[in-house]
Design an enzyme around this catalytic site. Structure first.
Site, PDB file in Angstrom:
ATOM      1  N   GLY A 170       0.803  -1.227   0.000  1.00  0.00           N
ATOM      2  CA  GLY A 170       0.000   0.000   0.000  1.00  0.00           C
ATOM      3  C   GLY A 170       0.829   1.267   0.000  1.00  0.00           C
ATOM      4  N   HIS A 171       2.127   1.145   0.106  1.00  0.00           N
ATOM      5  CA  HIS A 171       2.992   2.320   0.240  1.00  0.00           C
ATOM      6  C   HIS A 171       4.180   2.174  -0.666  1.00  0.00           C
ATOM      7  CE1 HIS A 171       5.325   5.515   2.256  1.00  0.00           C
ATOM      8  NE2 HIS A 171       4.144   5.936   2.653  1.00  0.00           N
ATOM      9  N   PHE A 172       4.136   2.289  -1.894  1.00  0.00           N
ATOM     10  CA  PHE A 172       3.015   2.573  -2.782  1.00  0.00           C
ATOM     11  C   PHE A 172       3.050   1.528  -3.893  1.00  0.00           C
ATOM     12  CE2 PHE A 172       4.311   6.654  -0.998  1.00  0.00           C
ATOM     13  CZ  PHE A 172       3.118   7.137  -0.502  1.00  0.00           C
TER      14      PHE A 172
ATOM     15  N   LEU B 144       8.014   2.193  -0.947  1.00  0.00           N
ATOM     16  CA  LEU B 144       8.898   3.019  -0.111  1.00  0.00           C
ATOM     17  C   LEU B 144       8.648   2.721   1.356  1.00  0.00           C
ATOM     18  CD1 LEU B 144       8.371   6.499  -1.797  1.00  0.00           C
ATOM     19  CD2 LEU B 144      10.356   4.983  -2.038  1.00  0.00           C
TER      20      LEU B 144
END
Length: 157
Positions: free
Chosen positions: A37-39, A44
């Site tokens: 989810g990041h990203f 990251l």
């Protein structure tokens, strides 16, 4: 580093009680659900996890300074700055210096480096309280063993 369980530090590199400093390795894993989810497509390490890595390194410094007699609990971070992106599979070093200690509180200055370049920094504040349970203190000592914490260099209060 195991992001899912907030184990941000891989091992303790150096502890210097006289200089009131501690350095730790924090090897960002190649894969983690955090990166989903990041990203998506541009994974990251979240900045909040960089702050957590600095807090854990600072916490081990405070534990070393008090002989693992009291537990530091994160209560705040000031002047946090993220200066660069951290992708998966990145070896990091996290450094902490104790700049204040007393009346049940401690303050550190911490920073993260990659290849010697500073990529994040913050001032981290803690409430330092007695361990609420002896099992908690034992768990911290066992965790320190896995991190190769130099128990022979503990300060005694």
């Amino acid at each position: 580093m195991r992001l899912e369980t907030f184990q941000m530090i891989t091992r303790v590199i150096a502890f210097d009680a006289q200089a009131k400093t501690l350095s730790a390795a924090a090897d960002v894993p190649a894969e983690s659900p955090v990166f989903e989810g990041h990203f998506p497509g541009f994974p990251l390490l979240p900045g909040v996890l960089m702050i957590e890595a600095m807090a854990q390194t600072s916490g081990w410094l405070i534990l070393g300074m008090n002989g693992i007699t009291a537990m530091p609990f994160l209560v705040g971070a000031n002047n946090a700055k993220m200066r660069d992106f951290v992708p998966p599979s990145t070896p990091l070093e996290v450094h902490a210096t104790l700049i204040g200690d007393g009346s049940g509180y401690a303050v550190t200055k911490a920073h993260i480096t990659r290849d010697g370049k500073k990529i994040a920094e913050a001032e981290i504040r803690f409430a330092v309280k007695a361990f609420p349970d002896p099992k908690f203190a034992q768990m911290i000592r066992e965790w320190g063993g896995r991190l190769q914490f130099p128990f022979d260099q503990l300060e005694t209060a």
